[in-house]
Write a protein that holds these residues in place. Structure first.
Motif, PDB file in Angstrom:
ATOM      1  N   ILE A  43       0.715  -1.371   0.269  1.00  0.00           N
ATOM      2  CA  ILE A  43      -0.487   0.080  -0.611  1.00  0.00           C
ATOM      3  C   ILE A  43       1.010   1.550   0.014  1.00  0.00           C
ATOM      4  O   ILE A  43       0.574   2.404  -0.611  1.00  0.00           O
ATOM      5  CB  ILE A  43      -1.146  -0.019   1.405  1.00  0.00           C
ATOM      6  N   GLY A  44       2.179   1.006   0.877  1.00  0.00           N
ATOM      7  CA  GLY A  44       2.942   2.311   1.111  1.00  0.00           C
ATOM      8  C   GLY A  44       3.538   2.127  -0.332  1.00  0.00           C
ATOM      9  O   GLY A  44       3.789   3.600  -0.970  1.00  0.00           O
ATOM     10  N   LYS A  45       3.584   1.338  -1.224  1.00  0.00           N
ATOM     11  CA  LYS A  45       4.320   1.991  -2.231  1.00  0.00           C
ATOM     12  C   LYS A  45       3.496   2.396  -3.799  1.00  0.00           C
ATOM     13  O   LYS A  45       4.029   3.637  -4.277  1.00  0.00           O
ATOM     14  CB  LYS A  45       5.105   0.056  -3.116  1.00  0.00           C
ATOM     15  N   ILE A  46       2.477   2.255  -3.882  1.00  0.00           N
ATOM     16  CA  ILE A  46       1.340   2.883  -4.093  1.00  0.00           C
ATOM     17  C   ILE A  46       0.663   4.128  -3.783  1.00  0.00           C
ATOM     18  O   ILE A  46       0.848   5.387  -4.555  1.00  0.00           O
ATOM     19  CB  ILE A  46       0.659   2.209  -4.719  1.00  0.00           C
ATOM     20  N   TRP A  47       0.730   4.530  -1.783  1.00  0.00           N
ATOM     21  CA  TRP A  47       0.604   5.985  -1.883  1.00  0.00           C
ATOM     22  C   TRP A  47       1.678   6.609  -1.336  1.00  0.00           C
ATOM     23  O   TRP A  47       1.938   8.097  -1.113  1.00  0.00           O
ATOM     24  CB  TRP A  47      -0.451   5.563  -0.813  1.00  0.00           C
ATOM     25  N   GLY A  48       2.944   5.923  -1.531  1.00  0.00           N
ATOM     26  CA  GLY A  48       4.829   6.788  -1.277  1.00  0.00           C
ATOM     27  C   GLY A  48       4.505   7.518  -0.111  1.00  0.00           C
ATOM     28  O   GLY A  48       4.757   8.707   0.335  1.00  0.00           O
ATOM     29  N   LEU A  49       3.831   6.110   0.753  1.00  0.00           N
ATOM     30  CA  LEU A  49       4.081   6.781   2.365  1.00  0.00           C
ATOM     31  C   LEU A  49       4.284   5.345   3.389  1.00  0.00           C
ATOM     32  O   LEU A  49       4.550   4.094   2.225  1.00  0.00           O
ATOM     33  CB  LEU A  49       1.869   6.130   2.528  1.00  0.00           C
ATOM     34  N   PHE A  50       4.162   5.817   4.534  1.00  0.00           N
ATOM     35  CA  PHE A  50       5.004   4.453   5.119  1.00  0.00           C
ATOM     36  C   PHE A  50       6.412   3.718   4.535  1.00  0.00           C
ATOM     37  O   PHE A  50       6.654   2.471   4.964  1.00  0.00           O
ATOM     38  CB  PHE A  50       4.233   3.798   5.188  1.00  0.00           C
ATOM     39  N   GLU A  51       6.903   4.734   4.347  1.00  0.00           N
ATOM     40  CA  GLU A  51       8.385   4.067   4.122  1.00  0.00           C
ATOM     41  C   GLU A  51       9.929   4.355   4.323  1.00  0.00           C
ATOM     42  O   GLU A  51      10.564   3.567   4.559  1.00  0.00           O
ATOM     43  CB  GLU A  51       8.278   4.565   2.383  1.00  0.00           C
ATOM     44  N   GLN A  52       9.318   4.789   5.975  1.00  0.00           N
ATOM     45  CA  GLN A  52      10.612   4.603   6.690  1.00  0.00           C
ATOM     46  C   GLN A  52       9.931   4.033   7.407  1.00  0.00           C
ATOM     47  O   GLN A  52       9.415   3.022   8.245  1.00  0.00           O
ATOM     48  CB  GLN A  52      10.462   5.840   8.127  1.00  0.00           C
ATOM     49  N   ALA A  53      11.109   2.925   7.706  1.00  0.00           N
ATOM     50  CA  ALA A  53      11.557   2.298   9.540  1.00  0.00           C
ATOM     51  C   ALA A  53      10.802   3.069  10.698  1.00  0.00           C
ATOM     52  O   ALA A  53      11.110   3.998  10.872  1.00  0.00           O
ATOM     53  CB  ALA A  53      13.276   1.739   9.731  1.00  0.00           C
ATOM     54  N   PRO A  54       9.823   2.440  11.118  1.00  0.00           N
ATOM     55  CA  PRO A  54       9.091   2.797  12.071  1.00  0.00           C
ATOM     56  C   PRO A  54       9.715   3.884  13.231  1.00  0.00           C
ATOM     57  O   PRO A  54       9.026   4.905  13.417  1.00  0.00           O
ATOM     58  CB  PRO A  54       8.244   2.072  13.218  1.00  0.00           C
ATOM     59  N   ASN A  55      10.881   3.212  13.916  1.00  0.00           N
ATOM     60  CA  ASN A  55      11.572   3.936  14.623  1.00  0.00           C
ATOM     61  C   ASN A  55      12.234   5.192  14.010  1.00  0.00           C
ATOM     62  O   ASN A  55      12.420   6.091  14.697  1.00  0.00           O
ATOM     63  CB  ASN A  55      12.785   3.253  15.558  1.00  0.00           C
ATOM     64  N   ASP A  56      12.589   5.291  12.529  1.00  0.00           N
ATOM     65  CA  ASP A  56      13.059   6.201  12.012  1.00  0.00           C
ATOM     66  C   ASP A  56      11.726   7.336  11.866  1.00  0.00           C
ATOM     67  O   ASP A  56      12.322   8.505  11.669  1.00  0.00           O
ATOM     68  CB  ASP A  56      13.429   6.204  10.991  1.00  0.00           C
ATOM     69  N   PHE A  57      10.914   6.718  11.813  1.00  0.00           N
ATOM     70  CA  PHE A  57       9.756   7.847  11.311  1.00  0.00           C
ATOM     71  C   PHE A  57       9.573   8.599  12.440  1.00  0.00           C
ATOM     72  O   PHE A  57       9.542  10.041  12.805  1.00  0.00           O
ATOM     73  CB  PHE A  57       8.140   6.747  10.942  1.00  0.00           C
ATOM     74  N   PHE A  58       9.535   7.748  13.530  1.00  0.00           N
ATOM     75  CA  PHE A  58       9.306   8.557  14.975  1.00  0.00           C
ATOM     76  C   PHE A  58      10.217   9.277  15.614  1.00  0.00           C
ATOM     77  O   PHE A  58       9.864  10.735  15.655  1.00  0.00           O
ATOM     78  CB  PHE A  58       9.455   7.479  16.176  1.00  0.00           C
ATOM     79  N   GLU A  59      11.591   8.821  15.109  1.00  0.00           N
ATOM     80  CA  GLU A  59      12.809  10.243  15.573  1.00  0.00           C
ATOM     81  C   GLU A  59      12.057  11.566  14.789  1.00  0.00           C
ATOM     82  O   GLU A  59      12.121  12.691  15.036  1.00  0.00           O
ATOM     83  CB  GLU A  59      13.894   9.579  15.156  1.00  0.00           C
ATOM     84  N   HIS A  60      12.077  11.287  13.259  1.00  0.00           N
ATOM     85  CA  HIS A  60      11.564  12.360  12.742  1.00  0.00           C
ATOM     86  C   HIS A  60      10.652  13.341  12.635  1.00  0.00           C
ATOM     87  O   HIS A  60      10.622  14.103  12.881  1.00  0.00           O
ATOM     88  CB  HIS A  60      11.368  11.254  11.169  1.00  0.00           C
ATOM     89  N   LEU A  61       9.441  12.141  13.232  1.00  0.00           N
ATOM     90  CA  LEU A  61       8.574  12.998  13.377  1.00  0.00           C
ATOM     91  C   LEU A  61       8.674  14.256  14.883  1.00  0.00           C
ATOM     92  O   LEU A  61       7.713  14.897  15.029  1.00  0.00           O
ATOM     93  CB  LEU A  61       6.854  11.681  14.005  1.00  0.00           C
TER      94      LEU A  61
END
Ligand code: AMP
Ligand code: ZN
Length: 485
Positions: free
Chosen positions: A406-424
């Motif tokens: 799903i992420g590949k088609i929406w261009g979403l959820f592409e980060q590793a979860p912990n990287d996303f949390f750190e980024h956020l």
């Protein structure tokens, strides 16, 4: 499963069948580069990026063209205000646009033609339209004459009906107020190109007809853009292209609804804009994409603080579930535990449900509903079962695989979860008055207090941080923090 798409031309959903088997030719109107693009402009960019990716996933070879309007009255005006040349202004904002697109993680189209690189072809088109009797020249200006137009194809209205409700520039030399400019003389000091009608520049509608047909052929499958472009831009593109080629121009017209801000359409001319650049300084790009895709592209969407907070909350929930699924898979299997009926009925068919929703006129909102159902079931399973057996692990893998796709088609959820949390958490620091150093110092002090069994101080620190909207979470690998939304 066949894809069904709403066509503005027929006002109904149609089974998608390209003109040429397995090949899709798509054109989307790009930005006029006189300013930073805003989050409203991101709606067609993100949506048509998803259409592009989804059509490729469906097995089509897609040729996608998104133009850049780099000559226009607004660019000239901006250049005068900033005491720069129009080409400098166009260059600055084209670079800014490309930077924003990159940060947003939008795929590059097959071609991104610029208007100023196609002036010769536009002059040739205008000559043909004059020769065929569809256009006329007055004092260095060439206009398309709408006299022969009985009705406009997209709105199914005749020119009088449409013009009565629209603000039209009634120039004295126009034979009909709806006649539109194909070529416009330039004033001294303005950018210009030599033409049989004197020095001037092309009209906006002309650009898109010429660039779309140059790269896609005289008839092609999909033409897209925001609803605000239907009249006059797209109606005029149709009229002049069909006069030029004598063929139907586009098979399917797809229009996204507007993004509003404070009940009004977000637009540069109203001044109620948030630029993508500003937004991406404060939030990860996933947040903007999530807001845009959580609504169907043909629904009005209001951009607000609440929409931002809801998107952050939803993304946290999805990424947290992904993290837990990944962690769970690292554990050893118990060998025998059986997954629940819900897990089999809701998580296993997630990908199928996603495809069904996307096949129904790119219904991203419905697809997201299916994803949230799966997230809910997975979270329930995490709280109620351990260790996981072989069948449960199979479902964990299916879940992770479906979300990745799903992420590949929406261009979403592409980060590793912990990287996303750190980024956020890094981005969201702008919402609080404590610095990262202060937070980390207090977390170290709390750790020390806990080692010393000074529970009172440890508790004080947690409360102090909470007062500053910093929430602590103790995990087996240490203490993490996040900004409360
Ligand atoms: P413009 O630079 O104004 O020509 O717009 C570029 C693209 O963004 C076009 O497809 C517009 O229809 C679209 N657009 C502009 N404003 C909005 C908005 N508030 N919501 C959604 N799409 C928009
Ligand atoms: Zn256009």
């Amino acid at each position: 499963m066949s894809l069904v798409v709403y066509n503005t031309l027929t006002h109904k959903k149609e089974v998608f069948q390209p003109l040429e088997k397995n090949k899709v030719k798509m054109y989307v109107c790009g930005p006029t580069v006189y300013n930073y693009i805003h989050v409203g402009n991101a709606r067609p960019l993100v949506f048509f990026d998803v259409v592009y990716r989804y059509l490729k996933f469906k097995g089509y070879e897609v040729i996608y063209v998104r133009n850049i309007t780099d000559i226009d009255d607004k660019i000239i005006q901006r250049a005068q205000e900033e005491k720069k040349s129009a080409s400098e202004i166009a260059h600055i904002y084209t670079q800014a646009f490309e930077g924003d697109i990159k940060t947003l993680g939008i795929e590059a189209p097959t071609y991104s033609p610029k208007a100023t690189e196609h002036i010769e072809e536009m002059i040739q088109w205008i000559q043909v339209l004059l020769k065929k009797g569809y256009a006329y020249e007055v004092q260095g200006e060439v206009l398309y004459s709408i006299d022969k137009i009985k009705f406009y194809k997209l709105s199914k209205k005749n020119p009088e009906e449409l013009l009565a409700g629209a603000r039209v520039d009634v120039a004295g030399h126009k034979k009909n107020p709806g006649d539109f400019v194909l070529w416009k003389p330039s004033k001294p000091g303005e950018p210009s190109w030599e033409s049989p009608w004197g020095a001037g520049r092309p009209g906006w509608h002309m650009e898109c007809s010429v660039m779309s047909t140059k790269y896609l052929g005289e008839a092609f499958d999909i033409h897209g853009g925001g609803r605000d472009l239907i009249f006059p831009h797209h109606e005029n593109e149709i009229v002049q292209s069909e006069s030029y080629t004598g063929k139907p121009f586009v098979k399917i017209w797809i229009h996204n609804e507007m993004l509003s801000f404070g009940k009004e359409k977000m637009s540069k001319s109203l001044g109620n804009i948030i630029t993508i650049h500003e937004f991406l300084e404060k939030y990860p790009s996933d947040v903007l994409k999530f807001i845009l895709l959580s609504n169907h592209y043909r629904s009005l969407l209001e951009f607000s603080e609440q929409a931002i907070c809801e998107a952050i909350g939803s993304l946290e929930k999805i990424y947290k579930t992904l993290l837990q699924a990944q962690e769970q898979l690292k554990e050893k299997s118990s060998g025998q535990e059986i997954p629940s009926k819900e897990m089999k009925e809701i998580v296993t068919p997630l990908w199928k449900k996603f495809e069904e929703a996307m096949d129904d006129d790119f219904n991203t909102a419905q697809a997201l509903g299916a994803l949230f159902e799966a997230v809910r079931v997975m979270n329930h399973a995490f709280t109620s079962r351990a260790p996981w057996g072989n069948e449960g692990r199979k479902i964990l893998k299916e879940f992770l695989e479906a979300v990745r796709n799903i992420g590949k088609i929406w261009g979403l959820f592409e980060q590793a979860p912990n990287d996303f949390f750190e980024h956020l958490r890094t981005k969201l620091l702008h919402r609080v008055s404590v610095s990262r150093q202060e937070i980390e110092a207090l977390i170290s002090e709390r750790l020390k207090a806990r080692e010393d069994k000074n529970w009172k101080r440890a508790d004080e620190i947690r409360k102090e941080l909470q007062k500053n909207k910093i929430l602590l979470e103790d995990t087996p690998t240490g203490t993490t923090w996040k900004v409360q939304i």
